[in-house]
Design an enzyme around this catalytic site. Structure first.
Site, mmCIF file in Angstrom:
data_model
loop_
_atom_site.group_PDB
_atom_site.id
_atom_site.type_symbol
_atom_site.label_atom_id
_atom_site.label_comp_id
_atom_site.label_asym_id
_atom_site.label_seq_id
_atom_site.Cartn_x
_atom_site.Cartn_y
_atom_site.Cartn_z
ATOM 1 N N CYS A 39 -14.513 1.241 -8.222
ATOM 2 C CA CYS A 39 -15.892 0.733 -8.281
ATOM 3 C C CYS A 39 -16.006 -0.563 -9.089
ATOM 4 O O CYS A 39 -17.039 -1.220 -9.050
ATOM 5 C CB CYS A 39 -16.814 1.790 -8.885
ATOM 6 N N CYS A 111 -15.132 8.513 -11.715
ATOM 7 C CA CYS A 111 -15.874 8.114 -12.920
ATOM 8 C C CYS A 111 -15.403 8.933 -14.129
ATOM 9 O O CYS A 111 -15.313 8.417 -15.245
ATOM 10 C CB CYS A 111 -17.372 8.299 -12.706
HETATM 11 S S1 FES Z 1 -19.344 4.413 -9.996
HETATM 12 FE FE1 FES Z 1 -18.158 3.251 -11.386
HETATM 13 S S2 FES Z 1 -17.934 4.525 -13.119
HETATM 14 FE FE2 FES Z 1 -19.114 5.681 -11.746
#
Ligand code: FES
Length: 170
Positions: A39, A111
């Site tokens: 992400c 995450c």
């Molecule tokens: S989406 Fe990046 S840390 Fe959760």
């Protein structure tokens, strides 16, 4: 376009709204910055270590991630207080942390991996930074979580490669 909210359980939401140990630590013994290639989010992990006993006195974090990352980081920083570096390094895993917060949507597993990876990177960094020989309990190879939680520069390289047109990647 409206987004459908993710089905976070109440514990995750509570830790997101009232995170524990959030913020910079001025007297940290070691600071590790880690980012997730999935992400692109980053986290900074601070540990205050009793160096004679190799015990974590306190831990805090700053997160530029999502609710799942804030909730899992809260749990990690709570659980490792008063643990030896060995226990914290070997016994805290992303799976245990995810279970402890009552589960996460599968698209959010990374995450929690980032939170634990930042902790493991901080522990490894402690020995490198102090010039102390790595203890036998510290895995020689990076753990799964560490591999997923890249250092700032590695993350920037990975992301910029991903953004380049196909022809330039070769
Ligand atoms: S989406 Fe990046 S840390 Fe959760």
């Amino acid at each position: 376009m409206s987004r459908i909210p993710l089905p976070y359980n109440p514990k995750v939401m509570d830790l997101f709204r009232n995170p524990k140990n959030l913020g910079k630590m001025e007297d940290a013994t070691v600071v590790a910055v880690a980012g997730n290639p999935a992400c692109g989010d980053m986290i900074t992990f601070y540990l205050k270590i009793d160096e004679a006993k190799q015990i974590i006195e306190k831990a805090s974090f700053e997160s530029y991630g999502c609710a799942a990352n804030i909730a899992t980081s809260s749990i990690v920083t709570e659980r490792i207080k008063s643990l030896t570096l060995e226990k914290a390094g070997n016994e805290i895993t992303w799976k245990k942390v995810t279970e402890e917060i009552g589960g996460l949507p599968s698209v959010k597993f990374h995450c929690g991996v980032l939170a634990v990876g930042a902790l493991k990177r901080a522990i490894r960094q402690y020995f490198t930074q102090k010039g102390i020989e790595a203890p036998s309990w510290l895995p020689k190879e990076h753990t799964f979580e560490e591999k997923q939680a890249l250092e700032e520069e590695e993350l920037a390289k990975t992301l910029s490669k991903r953004m380049k047109p196909e022809a330039e990647k070769k």
